[in-house]
Motif scaffolding. Structure first.
Motif, PDB file in Angstrom:
ATOM      1  N   GLY A  40       5.254 -34.171   9.125  1.00 15.97           N
ATOM      2  CA  GLY A  40       4.785 -34.115  10.446  1.00 15.97           C
ATOM      3  C   GLY A  40       4.236 -32.964  10.959  1.00 15.97           C
ATOM      4  N   VAL A  41       3.401 -32.140  10.047  1.00 14.92           N
ATOM      5  CA  VAL A  41       2.730 -31.024  10.436  1.00 14.92           C
ATOM      6  C   VAL A  41       1.286 -31.262  10.254  1.00 14.92           C
ATOM      7  N   MET A  42       0.388 -30.511  10.605  1.00 10.80           N
ATOM      8  CA  MET A  42      -1.065 -30.623  10.197  1.00 10.80           C
ATOM      9  C   MET A  42      -1.270 -29.894   8.806  1.00 10.80           C
ATOM     10  N   GLU A  43      -2.403 -30.555   8.277  1.00 13.06           N
ATOM     11  CA  GLU A  43      -2.621 -30.165   6.924  1.00 13.06           C
ATOM     12  C   GLU A  43      -2.707 -28.547   6.613  1.00 13.06           C
ATOM     13  N   PRO A  44      -3.405 -27.747   7.532  1.00 11.62           N
ATOM     14  CA  PRO A  44      -3.238 -26.366   7.267  1.00 11.62           C
ATOM     15  C   PRO A  44      -2.011 -25.710   6.967  1.00 11.62           C
ATOM     16  N   THR A  45      -0.998 -26.145   7.938  1.00  8.36           N
ATOM     17  CA  THR A  45       0.081 -25.528   7.744  1.00  8.36           C
ATOM     18  C   THR A  45       0.827 -26.011   6.377  1.00  8.36           C
ATOM     19  N   THR A  46       0.492 -27.173   6.027  1.00  6.71           N
ATOM     20  CA  THR A  46       1.061 -27.548   4.638  1.00  6.71           C
ATOM     21  C   THR A  46       0.388 -26.854   3.631  1.00  6.71           C
ATOM     22  N   PHE A  47      -0.937 -26.726   3.820  1.00  4.07           N
ATOM     23  CA  PHE A  47      -1.734 -25.754   2.700  1.00  4.07           C
ATOM     24  C   PHE A  47      -1.017 -24.445   2.675  1.00  4.07           C
ATOM     25  N   ALA A  48      -0.874 -23.883   3.792  1.00  2.00           N
ATOM     26  CA  ALA A  48      -0.162 -22.360   3.635  1.00  2.00           C
ATOM     27  C   ALA A  48       1.183 -22.322   3.104  1.00  2.00           C
ATOM     28  N   ALA A  49       1.832 -23.255   3.418  1.00  2.00           N
ATOM     29  CA  ALA A  49       3.293 -23.318   3.012  1.00  2.00           C
ATOM     30  C   ALA A  49       3.234 -23.527   1.399  1.00  2.00           C
ATOM     31  N   LEU A  50       2.497 -24.594   1.170  1.00  2.00           N
ATOM     32  CA  LEU A  50       2.304 -24.864  -0.555  1.00  2.00           C
ATOM     33  C   LEU A  50       1.939 -23.895  -1.103  1.00  2.00           C
ATOM     34  N   LYS A  51       0.914 -22.959  -0.701  1.00  2.19           N
ATOM     35  CA  LYS A  51       0.403 -21.914  -1.407  1.00  2.19           C
ATOM     36  C   LYS A  51       1.644 -20.808  -1.509  1.00  2.19           C
ATOM     37  N   ALA A  52       2.157 -20.586  -0.534  1.00  5.20           N
ATOM     38  CA  ALA A  52       3.584 -19.748  -0.695  1.00  5.20           C
ATOM     39  C   ALA A  52       4.517 -20.154  -1.611  1.00  5.20           C
ATOM     40  N   MET A  53       4.777 -21.493  -1.824  1.00 11.37           N
ATOM     41  CA  MET A  53       5.816 -22.046  -2.319  1.00 11.37           C
ATOM     42  C   MET A  53       5.115 -22.184  -3.983  1.00 11.37           C
ATOM     43  N   GLU A  54       4.021 -22.061  -4.198  1.00  7.67           N
ATOM     44  CA  GLU A  54       3.582 -21.989  -5.505  1.00  7.67           C
ATOM     45  C   GLU A  54       3.420 -20.630  -5.971  1.00  7.67           C
ATOM     46  N   GLU A  55       3.258 -19.750  -5.267  1.00  8.85           N
ATOM     47  CA  GLU A  55       3.507 -18.307  -5.564  1.00  8.85           C
ATOM     48  C   GLU A  55       4.997 -17.765  -6.138  1.00  8.85           C
ATOM     49  N   LEU A  56       5.744 -18.692  -5.334  1.00  5.39           N
ATOM     50  CA  LEU A  56       7.523 -18.469  -5.435  1.00  5.39           C
ATOM     51  C   LEU A  56       7.832 -19.250  -6.637  1.00  5.39           C
ATOM     52  N   GLY A  57       6.969 -20.072  -7.038  1.00  3.68           N
ATOM     53  CA  GLY A  57       7.393 -21.082  -8.446  1.00  3.68           C
ATOM     54  C   GLY A  57       8.089 -22.254  -8.153  1.00  3.68           C
ATOM     55  N   TYR A  58       8.009 -22.678  -6.806  1.00  2.00           N
ATOM     56  CA  TYR A  58       8.701 -23.749  -6.562  1.00  2.00           C
ATOM     57  C   TYR A  58       7.730 -25.214  -6.681  1.00  2.00           C
ATOM     58  N   VAL A  59       6.460 -25.100  -6.707  1.00  6.44           N
ATOM     59  CA  VAL A  59       5.538 -26.319  -6.751  1.00  6.44           C
ATOM     60  C   VAL A  59       4.428 -26.071  -7.461  1.00  6.44           C
ATOM     61  N   THR A  60       3.753 -26.824  -7.919  1.00 11.66           N
ATOM     62  CA  THR A  60       2.321 -26.832  -8.629  1.00 11.66           C
ATOM     63  C   THR A  60       1.678 -27.897  -7.747  1.00 11.66           C
ATOM     64  N   ARG A  61       0.262 -27.516  -7.785  1.00 13.51           N
ATOM     65  CA  ARG A  61      -0.727 -28.423  -7.124  1.00 13.51           C
ATOM     66  C   ARG A  61      -1.872 -28.787  -8.084  1.00 13.51           C
ATOM     67  N   ARG A  62      -2.062 -30.107  -8.360  1.00 13.27           N
ATOM     68  CA  ARG A  62      -3.127 -30.784  -9.329  1.00 13.27           C
ATOM     69  C   ARG A  62      -3.690 -31.685  -8.638  1.00 13.27           C
ATOM     70  N   GLN A  63      -5.018 -31.849  -9.301  1.00 16.13           N
ATOM     71  CA  GLN A  63      -5.958 -32.923  -8.972  1.00 16.13           C
ATOM     72  C   GLN A  63      -6.027 -33.849 -10.440  1.00 16.13           C
ATOM     73  N   THR A  64      -6.310 -35.077 -10.175  1.00 16.46           N
ATOM     74  CA  THR A  64      -6.492 -35.867 -11.336  1.00 16.46           C
ATOM     75  C   THR A  64      -7.974 -36.139 -11.834  1.00 16.46           C
ATOM     76  N   ALA A  65      -8.259 -36.349 -12.985  1.00 11.90           N
ATOM     77  CA  ALA A  65      -9.465 -36.450 -13.350  1.00 11.90           C
ATOM     78  C   ALA A  65     -10.144 -37.699 -12.743  1.00 11.90           C
TER      79      ALA A  65
END
Length: 129
Positions: A40-65
């Motif tokens: 229930g949040v805007m995509e920029p908020t999610t992007f910022a959180a995921l970037k931080a979570m990625e730096e903490l080693g909690y998530v990875t983000r990937r695109q598919t071919a």
């Protein structure tokens, strides 16, 4: 929030990451957009959180071919392991919050809150895709 936040901080998890982790524990591998919608949040908020979570080693983000447009979010083993540490904290906070309330009153309150959430979600305009 005030009761859970310091408990999460004891595990170096900011409160803002809690919602995303909870969703991913149930739906790992969803798109970044789906995660925003679920939280229930805007995509920029999610992007910022995921970037931080990625730096903490909690998530990875990937695109598919097959679909370079969508970004999929996956928990790492470290992010997955947080579940067994953090969920009991939320259970503890819920037990404190509901400690002196009868089961009947809790059931009525939950039904009413869920109905209100449903009413609001049905009345909210959808974001264009």
């Amino acid at each position: 929030m005030r009761a859970l936040q310091p408990r999460l901080a004891g595990h170096a998890v900011p409160f803002g990451h809690w919602t995303f982790l909870r969703i991913l524990w149930e739906q790992d591998g969803i798109t970044q957009r789906e995660l925003s919608d679920e939280a229930g949040v805007m995509e920029p908020t999610t992007f910022a959180a995921l970037k931080a979570m990625e730096e903490l080693g909690y998530v990875t983000r990937r695109q598919t071919a097959e679909n370079r447009k969508n970004v999929y979010v996956y928990l790492t083993p470290k992010g997955r392991a947080l579940r067994s540490k953090l969920v009991p904290l939320a259970v503890e906070v819920n037990a404190i919050a509901t400690g002196e309330i009868s089961a009947t009153d809790l059931a009525v309150t939950r039904r009413a809150l869920l109905a209100m959430i449903d009413n609001l979600s049905r009345s909210s305009p959808r974001r264009p895709r």
